[in-house]
Structure formats: structure tokens, C-alpha cells
Motif scaffolding. Structure first.
Motif, mmCIF file in Angstrom:
data_model
loop_
_atom_site.group_PDB
_atom_site.id
_atom_site.type_symbol
_atom_site.label_atom_id
_atom_site.label_comp_id
_atom_site.label_asym_id
_atom_site.label_seq_id
_atom_site.Cartn_x
_atom_site.Cartn_y
_atom_site.Cartn_z
ATOM 1 N N GLN A 60 0.814 -1.213 0.000
ATOM 2 C CA GLN A 60 0.000 0.000 0.000
ATOM 3 C C GLN A 60 0.852 1.270 0.000
ATOM 4 O OE1 GLN A 60 -3.464 -0.041 -0.296
ATOM 5 N NE2 GLN A 60 -2.891 -2.145 -0.729
ATOM 6 N N GLN A 64 3.282 5.650 -3.006
ATOM 7 C CA GLN A 64 3.557 6.972 -2.436
ATOM 8 C C GLN A 64 5.036 7.139 -2.102
ATOM 9 O OE1 GLN A 64 1.186 4.879 -1.043
ATOM 10 N NE2 GLN A 64 -0.743 5.881 -1.511
ATOM 11 N N THR A 101 4.818 7.820 5.558
ATOM 12 C CA THR A 101 4.256 7.059 6.679
ATOM 13 C C THR A 101 3.595 7.981 7.702
ATOM 14 O OG1 THR A 101 6.424 6.972 7.774
ATOM 15 C CG2 THR A 101 5.801 5.082 6.408
ATOM 16 N N GLU A 103 1.986 10.714 7.073
ATOM 17 C CA GLU A 103 0.677 11.061 6.515
ATOM 18 C C GLU A 103 -0.282 9.872 6.586
ATOM 19 O OE1 GLU A 103 -1.924 13.765 5.492
ATOM 20 O OE2 GLU A 103 0.181 14.240 5.862
ATOM 21 N N ARG A 104 0.241 8.714 6.275
ATOM 22 C CA ARG A 104 -0.604 7.510 6.253
ATOM 23 C C ARG A 104 -1.114 7.128 7.638
ATOM 24 N NH1 ARG A 104 -1.554 3.943 2.040
ATOM 25 N NH2 ARG A 104 -3.010 2.395 2.805
ATOM 26 N N LYS A 106 -2.012 8.900 9.991
ATOM 27 C CA LYS A 106 -3.139 9.744 10.394
ATOM 28 C C LYS A 106 -4.476 9.101 10.037
ATOM 29 C CE LYS A 106 -0.562 14.039 9.767
ATOM 30 N NZ LYS A 106 -0.436 15.248 8.940
ATOM 31 N N GLN A 107 -4.466 8.227 9.038
ATOM 32 C CA GLN A 107 -5.695 7.584 8.562
ATOM 33 C C GLN A 107 -5.931 6.216 9.204
ATOM 34 O OE1 GLN A 107 -5.165 7.390 4.320
ATOM 35 N NE2 GLN A 107 -4.437 9.485 4.229
ATOM 36 N N VAL A 108 -4.974 5.732 9.983
ATOM 37 C CA VAL A 108 -5.052 4.393 10.562
ATOM 38 C C VAL A 108 -6.073 4.367 11.695
ATOM 39 C CG1 VAL A 108 -3.746 2.663 11.858
ATOM 40 C CG2 VAL A 108 -2.704 3.798 9.907
ATOM 41 N N LYS A 109 -6.918 3.362 11.649
ATOM 42 C CA LYS A 109 -7.959 3.232 12.662
ATOM 43 C C LYS A 109 -7.584 2.239 13.776
ATOM 44 C CE LYS A 109 -11.643 4.788 9.711
ATOM 45 N NZ LYS A 109 -10.900 5.905 9.294
ATOM 46 N N ARG A 114 -1.367 2.647 15.195
ATOM 47 C CA ARG A 114 -1.086 4.068 15.416
ATOM 48 C C ARG A 114 -0.201 4.258 16.646
ATOM 49 N NH1 ARG A 114 -4.411 9.218 14.565
ATOM 50 N NH2 ARG A 114 -5.574 7.840 13.207
#
Length: 145
Positions: A60, A64, A101, A103-104, A106-109, A114
Motif C-alpha cells: 500500500q 507513495q 508514513t 501522513e498515512r 493519520k488515517q489508521v484506525k 497508530r
């Protein structure tokens, strides 16, 4: 042609992901002491999120990451050796990869993902810089085909 277009075509992507996972495993194996134990424990926890989680994350992130490395790679192409330029510019290379990483995450649930990232982010640049020569070799291997 940027790295993402060159490297992520269907017949190279899986091989690159496998090689990147091998680089990560080798870097972890080289760590020692208390910080090494902590890194290895954290990595084991991430691997336990679900089977194949690490290769999935690598796959994934690669597009980027390659886009972030494009300017440094292009400078190296102009200088005649982009692989060596990534290594010589390991500070910038690490910053480019960590920007992806950062930036990514920040989207991790998943709290474990995190939390683990945030716990180790302070020392991450040193570890990424140490991995740059091996990552550069992987990139070089597939850009020469």
C-alpha cells in the motif's frame, strides 16, 4: 518515467514487496540491546494484526514512497548513479519516506498500529537511514531489468 510507473507494473510489484519485507526483517535482525528488543516486540505485535499485514502495508505504501523518492532519484539519474545518490542522500531519502508514513498513520484506525508508530517515530529516522542502502539496492535491482 517516475519510479512508481517503472517499478509497480504487475510483473515486478510482488517481487519488490517481497524484497522490501526482506530488508525490513534484516534491519530488525540487526538491532540489539533494549531498543532492539522493543522494536522486535513492536514489529511482532504489528505482524499479529492479521496474516500478511506487513506485506499488505508495504504494498500500500510503495506507490507513495516511490513518488516521494522521485525527485532524489531524478537527481541521481542526472548525476549518473541514482542508487548511489539515494544512499548519499540518505537523510533526504529517510525524510521523504517518513513523510509518507507520517501522513498515512493519520488515517489508521487500529490503535495498536497508530500507537506503535507514534511510540517509535522519534527514533525512526535513524533506522530508516540505516535501511536506505539496502532499499536503494532493491530499487536499483528492478530499475535495471
Amino acid at each position: 518515467m517516475g519510479l512508481s510507473e517503472e517499478l509497480l507494473n504487475s510483473n515486478k510489484k510482488e517481487l519488490i514487496v517481497d524484497d522490501c519485507c526482506t530488508v525490513i526483517e534484516a534491519q530488525l535482525a540487526s538491532k540489539s540491546g533494549i531498543s532492539g528488543i522493543a522494536l522486535k516486540t513492536a514489529f511482532a505485535a504489528l505482524k499479529g494484526v492479521k496474516p500478511g499485514y506487513i506485506p499488505y502495508v508495504v504494498e500500500q505504501l510503495l506507490p507513495q514512497c516511490f513518488i516521494a523518492l522521485d525527485p532524489i532519484w531524478d537527481e541521481g539519474v542526472q548525476k549518473g548513479d541514482p542508487v548511489e545518490h539515494l544512499v548519499a542522500s540518505r537523510d533526504r531519502t529517510a525524510d521523504a519516506l517518513l513523510s509518507v508514513t507520517d501522513e498515512r498513520v493519520k488515517q489508521v484506525k487500529r490503535p495498536i498500529v497508530r500507537g506503535t508508530y507514534e511510540k517509535f517515530r522519534g527514533s525512526a529516522k535513524q533506522h530508516v537511514e540505516e535501511a536506505v542502502p539496502d532499499l536503494a539496492k532493491v530499487i536499483g535491482k528492478y530499475t535495471k531489468e
